[in-house]
Design an enzyme around this catalytic site. Sequence first.
Site, PDB file in Angstrom:
ATOM      1  CG  PHE A   1      -6.155 -39.224  30.894  1.00 16.81           C
ATOM      2  CD1 PHE A   1      -7.401 -39.682  30.492  1.00 16.81           C
ATOM      3  CD2 PHE A   1      -5.664 -39.638  32.133  1.00 16.81           C
ATOM      4  CE1 PHE A   1      -8.154 -40.520  31.297  1.00 16.81           C
ATOM      5  CE2 PHE A   1      -6.418 -40.484  32.951  1.00 16.81           C
ATOM      6  CZ  PHE A   1      -7.668 -40.928  32.524  1.00 16.81           C
TER       7      PHE A   1
ATOM      8  CB  THR B   1      -7.878 -49.390  31.766  1.00 21.12           C
ATOM      9  OG1 THR B   1      -9.152 -49.600  32.369  1.00 21.12           O
ATOM     10  CG2 THR B   1      -7.835 -48.027  31.109  1.00 21.12           C
TER      11      THR B   1
ATOM     12  CG  ASN C   1      -7.820 -48.327  25.830  1.00 22.93           C
ATOM     13  OD1 ASN C   1      -8.515 -47.662  25.061  1.00 22.93           O
ATOM     14  ND2 ASN C   1      -7.971 -48.291  27.141  1.00 22.93           N
TER      15      ASN C   1
ATOM     16  NE  ARG D   1     -14.899 -52.621  32.259  1.00 20.47           N
ATOM     17  CZ  ARG D   1     -14.305 -51.425  32.209  1.00 20.47           C
ATOM     18  NH1 ARG D   1     -14.675 -50.534  31.290  1.00 20.47           N
ATOM     19  NH2 ARG D   1     -13.342 -51.107  33.049  1.00 20.47           N
TER      20      ARG D   1
ATOM     21  CE  LYS E   1     -11.699 -46.228  24.166  1.00 19.89           C
ATOM     22  NZ  LYS E   1     -10.698 -45.945  25.211  1.00 19.89           N
TER      23      LYS E   1
ATOM     24  NE  ARG F   1      -9.356 -51.397  26.581  1.00 22.70           N
ATOM     25  CZ  ARG F   1     -10.096 -50.857  27.557  1.00 22.70           C
ATOM     26  NH1 ARG F   1     -10.038 -51.352  28.774  1.00 22.70           N
ATOM     27  NH2 ARG F   1     -10.898 -49.851  27.306  1.00 22.70           N
TER      28      ARG F   1
HETATM   29  P1  IDP Z   1     -11.891 -48.178  30.656  1.00 22.21           P
HETATM   30  O1  IDP Z   1     -11.902 -47.728  29.225  1.00 22.21           O
HETATM   31  O2  IDP Z   1     -11.156 -49.481  30.813  1.00 22.21           O
HETATM   32  O3  IDP Z   1     -13.250 -48.186  31.284  1.00 22.21           O
HETATM   33  P2  IDP Z   1     -11.371 -45.732  32.170  1.00 22.21           P
HETATM   34  O4  IDP Z   1     -10.613 -45.654  33.444  1.00 22.21           O
HETATM   35  O5  IDP Z   1     -12.848 -45.528  32.211  1.00 22.21           O
HETATM   36  O6  IDP Z   1     -10.992 -47.130  31.480  1.00 22.21           O
HETATM   37  O7  IDP Z   1     -10.735 -44.689  31.188  1.00 22.21           O
HETATM   38  C1  IDP Z   1     -11.350 -44.354  29.964  1.00 22.21           C
HETATM   39  C2  IDP Z   1     -10.304 -44.264  28.906  1.00 22.21           C
HETATM   40  O8  IDP Z   1      -9.395 -43.212  29.233  1.00 22.21           O
HETATM   41  C3  IDP Z   1      -9.417 -45.494  28.761  1.00 22.21           C
HETATM   42  O9  IDP Z   1     -10.004 -46.521  27.964  1.00 22.21           O
HETATM   43  C4  IDP Z   1      -8.198 -44.920  28.129  1.00 22.21           C
HETATM   44  O10 IDP Z   1      -8.391 -44.741  26.719  1.00 22.21           O
HETATM   45  C5  IDP Z   1      -8.106 -43.549  28.753  1.00 22.21           C
HETATM   46  N1  IDP Z   1      -7.185 -43.544  29.878  1.00 22.21           N
HETATM   47  C6  IDP Z   1      -7.363 -44.113  31.081  1.00 22.21           C
HETATM   48  N2  IDP Z   1      -6.324 -43.927  31.883  1.00 22.21           N
HETATM   49  C7  IDP Z   1      -5.432 -43.205  31.138  1.00 22.21           C
HETATM   50  C8  IDP Z   1      -4.124 -42.690  31.417  1.00 22.21           C
HETATM   51  O11 IDP Z   1      -3.569 -42.861  32.494  1.00 22.21           O
HETATM   52  N3  IDP Z   1      -3.544 -42.021  30.401  1.00 22.21           N
HETATM   53  C9  IDP Z   1      -4.122 -41.822  29.206  1.00 22.21           C
HETATM   54  N4  IDP Z   1      -5.339 -42.266  28.915  1.00 22.21           N
HETATM   55  C10 IDP Z   1      -5.991 -42.960  29.869  1.00 22.21           C
HETATM   56 MG    MG Z   2     -14.562 -46.637  31.790  1.00 21.14          MG
END
Ligand code: IDP
Ligand code: MG
Length: 241
Positions: free
Chosen positions: A147, A181, A202, A175, A99, A192
Amino acid sequence: MSKLFHSACKAARSLIASSSAPAPRAASSLLADGRNAALATLANLGRNSTLPAAYAHHLHTNASSHGYAWIAAIPAAAYMLQDQDVHAAEMERTFIAIKPDGVQRGLISEIVSRFERKGYKLVAIKLVVPSKQFAEKHYHDLKERPFFSGLCDFLSSGPVLAMVWEGEGVIKYGRKLIGATDPSKSEPGTIRGDLAVVVGRNIIHGSDGPETAKDEIALWFQPKELVSYTSNEEKWIYGVN
Ligand code: IDP
Ligand code: MG
């Protein structure tokens, strides 16, 4: 039958790669798996001088009575293993993106090298600045989350390094390499866990399953951007004993 054929192909590839083939197991396990079939086939091809003649003979006298006439196709399969497309077709692929925060922090080489060193193969890579609409497509499953808009703004705020990595189990294990996450909960040793602090920054994305991998690869890349090739390292990364 296709499973046996598949594992025979893998065994044949491994045997071709090694200079000395392992000794065959007991005759009672003959044809129990594709590996033995591949051993006998290579004996037929005159590649394996260590295989007892009786072993190969036993295979041939039993092959048709067990309905294994398809074994005749294995020499062709061993030959086809030299074909990079055949090999590439059997491997799993996942979409990985660094990212904008990871790119700006100079973490491209660190992250790429972790996938490389694991043994996965890079089959597509490009640096792009996605539009907000594109980011919304990528994260469509999160559109109800509070978000979502900020996340899409951020993904489209700068260069993203989009990649496709290939390898056995790469979706799930990718993963694992990435970590949880929320970086405050990611294990040390993960990308991460080692390189990020908060969930909103992240640094990396990875497909979370076979369906999303397929969809995300198709969203970010055209088929012609995916490069199928045989890496010289593969014979040391994959093999059966
Ligand atoms: P992942 O990237 O580990 O698959 P996802 O739940 O698919 O996680 O979420 C996508 C992205 O959304 C995350 O990588 C993170 O950047 C963002 N994200 C997830 N949860 C939150 C949150 O609670 N607050 C802010 N951003 C979030
Ligand atoms: Mg995801």
